[in-house]
Design an enzyme around this catalytic site. Structure first.
Site, PDB file in Angstrom:
ATOM      1  N   ASN A 137     -25.396  22.414  -7.558  1.00 42.91           N
ATOM      2  CA  ASN A 137     -26.511  21.822  -6.617  1.00 42.91           C
ATOM      3  C   ASN A 137     -26.699  20.329  -6.885  1.00 42.91           C
ATOM      4  OD1 ASN A 137     -27.959  25.045  -5.727  1.00 42.91           O
ATOM      5  ND2 ASN A 137     -26.661  23.826  -4.582  1.00 42.91           N
TER       6      ASN A 137
ATOM      7  N   ASP B  11     -30.163  31.481   0.287  1.00 42.95           N
ATOM      8  CA  ASP B  11     -29.737  30.415   1.159  1.00 42.95           C
ATOM      9  C   ASP B  11     -30.208  29.985   2.469  1.00 42.95           C
ATOM     10  OD1 ASP B  11     -27.646  28.473   1.355  1.00 42.95           O
ATOM     11  OD2 ASP B  11     -26.163  29.746   2.050  1.00 42.95           O
TER      12      ASP B  11
HETATM   13  C1  IPE Z   1     -25.528  28.927  -3.523  1.00 46.02           C
HETATM   14  O1  IPE Z   1     -26.126  28.038  -2.315  1.00 46.02           O
HETATM   15  C2  IPE Z   1     -26.603  28.230  -4.301  1.00 46.02           C
HETATM   16  C3  IPE Z   1     -27.970  28.713  -4.301  1.00 46.02           C
HETATM   17  C4  IPE Z   1     -28.465  29.490  -3.510  1.00 46.02           C
HETATM   18  C5  IPE Z   1     -28.955  28.431  -5.474  1.00 46.02           C
HETATM   19  P1  IPE Z   1     -25.257  26.823  -1.885  1.00 46.02           P
HETATM   20  O2  IPE Z   1     -26.109  26.415  -0.422  1.00 46.02           O
HETATM   21  O3  IPE Z   1     -25.729  25.798  -2.831  1.00 46.02           O
HETATM   22  O4  IPE Z   1     -23.972  27.169  -1.775  1.00 46.02           O
HETATM   23  P2  IPE Z   1     -22.828  26.665  -0.985  1.00 46.02           P
HETATM   24  O5  IPE Z   1     -22.682  25.123  -1.222  1.00 46.02           O
HETATM   25  O6  IPE Z   1     -23.002  27.139   0.605  1.00 46.02           O
HETATM   26  O7  IPE Z   1     -21.518  27.273  -1.462  1.00 46.02           O
HETATM   27  C1  IPE Z   2     -30.795  27.436  -0.525  1.00 45.16           C
HETATM   28  O1  IPE Z   2     -30.795  26.847   0.831  1.00 45.16           O
HETATM   29  C2  IPE Z   2     -31.540  26.632  -1.654  1.00 45.16           C
HETATM   30  C3  IPE Z   2     -30.782  26.012  -2.533  1.00 45.16           C
HETATM   31  C4  IPE Z   2     -29.439  25.917  -2.548  1.00 45.16           C
HETATM   32  C5  IPE Z   2     -31.530  25.342  -3.493  1.00 45.16           C
HETATM   33  P1  IPE Z   2     -30.067  25.620   1.102  1.00 45.16           P
HETATM   34  O2  IPE Z   2     -30.565  23.946   0.487  1.00 45.16           O
HETATM   35  O3  IPE Z   2     -28.734  25.762   0.453  1.00 45.16           O
HETATM   36  O4  IPE Z   2     -29.893  25.429   2.671  1.00 45.16           O
HETATM   37  P2  IPE Z   2     -28.824  25.542   3.503  1.00 45.16           P
HETATM   38  O5  IPE Z   2     -27.638  26.307   3.101  1.00 45.16           O
HETATM   39  O6  IPE Z   2     -28.304  23.841   3.488  1.00 45.16           O
HETATM   40  O7  IPE Z   2     -29.520  25.781   5.016  1.00 45.16           O
HETATM   41 MG    MG Z   3     -26.832  26.628   1.543  1.00 38.89          MG
END
Ligand code: IPE
Ligand code: IPE
Ligand code: MG
Length: 239
Positions: A67, A19
């Site tokens: 996502n 994340d």
């Molecule tokens: C969790 O991260 C899913 C992945 C890392 C693939 P997200 O960034 O999507 O989760 P939330 O929205 O903060 O809960």
């Molecule tokens: C994790 O990084 C990657 C995926 C969930 C695909 P994020 O895209 O969630 O990045 P933040 O959490 O918005 O910074």
């Molecule tokens: Mg995230």
């Protein structure tokens, strides 16, 4: 070093919620897509680091069933990155004798990505030095519902192993069948939630949260996580 201590325990299976790509990029004044590109490179690097460290199982959360709610543009960027990554990882798999498996529902992915997944799983199925699981279009609730649906079908047609449902039988219907539960879960970038990741499998896993965003998570951060794991009083309900 602590490692010389006989009691130093290495987790057999580490799961990581990757994340913070977007926030990391924003902190550098760059678009979210840049964070995903660097995050993807870091996954390749850390997969090798973790394998070299002697950890046999690595499971990463790359794209959740939730996502898809992101902008069309961001989803497109991520899918293109996966396309390239799936091609790249074959070499690593061969070099490391590493089996690659996917968790999640492939049916929701583009046909060419489904085909890459099928090929990767098929061509690495006999590799057994390291086991790498990528959760792609994965949601734990979706996984449980798919498992129950299949189990109910098998029950109706009399195919249920042992004729009854035990924890072992149920677990064998999950995407993680045959994969030991994670010992250590790492979530980068500060959030302290599971976001629908491995709800069944994490029942006794130790959790480690770090503020460091995924693209900046390196060897030092991994060692810190393993050290924290070592400081835990690992129990499974006993005294
Ligand atoms: C969790 O991260 C899913 C992945 C890392 C693939 P997200 O960034 O999507 O989760 P939330 O929205 O903060 O809960
Ligand atoms: C994790 O990084 C990657 C995926 C969930 C695909 P994020 O895209 O969630 O990045 P933040 O959490 O918005 O910074
Ligand atoms: Mg995230």
């Amino acid at each position: 070093m602590m490692e010389n201590n006989e009691e130093y325990r290495l987790p057999e299976h580490i799961a990581i919620i990757l994340d913070g790509n977007g926030r990391w990029a924003a902190s550098k004044g760059r678009p979210r897509s840049y964070g995903h590109i660097v995050g993807c490179d870091n996954l390749e690097k850390m997969c090798n680091v973790i394998g070299d460290r002697g950890i046999r199982y690595l499971t990463v959360y790359a794209f959740s069933t939730e996502n898809w709610k992101r902008s069309q543009e961001e989803v497109r960027v991520l899918m293109d990155l996966f396309r390239r990554y799936l091609k790249r990882i074959m070499k690593t798999a061969r070099r490391r004798n590493m089996r690659v498996r996917f968790l999640g529902d492939p049916a929701g992915l583009a046909p060419d990505i489904q085909e890459s997944i099928r090929q990767l799983e098929e061509s690495t199925k006999d590799y057994d030095s390291m086991f790498f699981q990528i959760a792609l279009n994965y949601g734990s609730r979706d996984e449980i519902v798919r498992a129950v649906t299949k189990l109910a079908d098998d029950a109706r047609s009399g195919k249920l192993p042992e004729g009854r449902v035990t924890e072992e039988v149920f677990a064998s219907y999950l995407d993680t069948a045959d994969i030991p539960d994670p010992d250590l879960l790492i979530r980068t970038s500060g959030e302290q939630r599971l976001s629908n990741f491995l709800l069944w499998q994490l029942a006794y896993t130790e959790f480690y949260f770090t503020p460091v965003p995924w693209p900046a998570f390196g060897i030092k951060e991994l060692e810190d996580a393993i050290a924290a794991y070592n400081g835990r009083d690992r129990r499974f309900g006993g005294v």
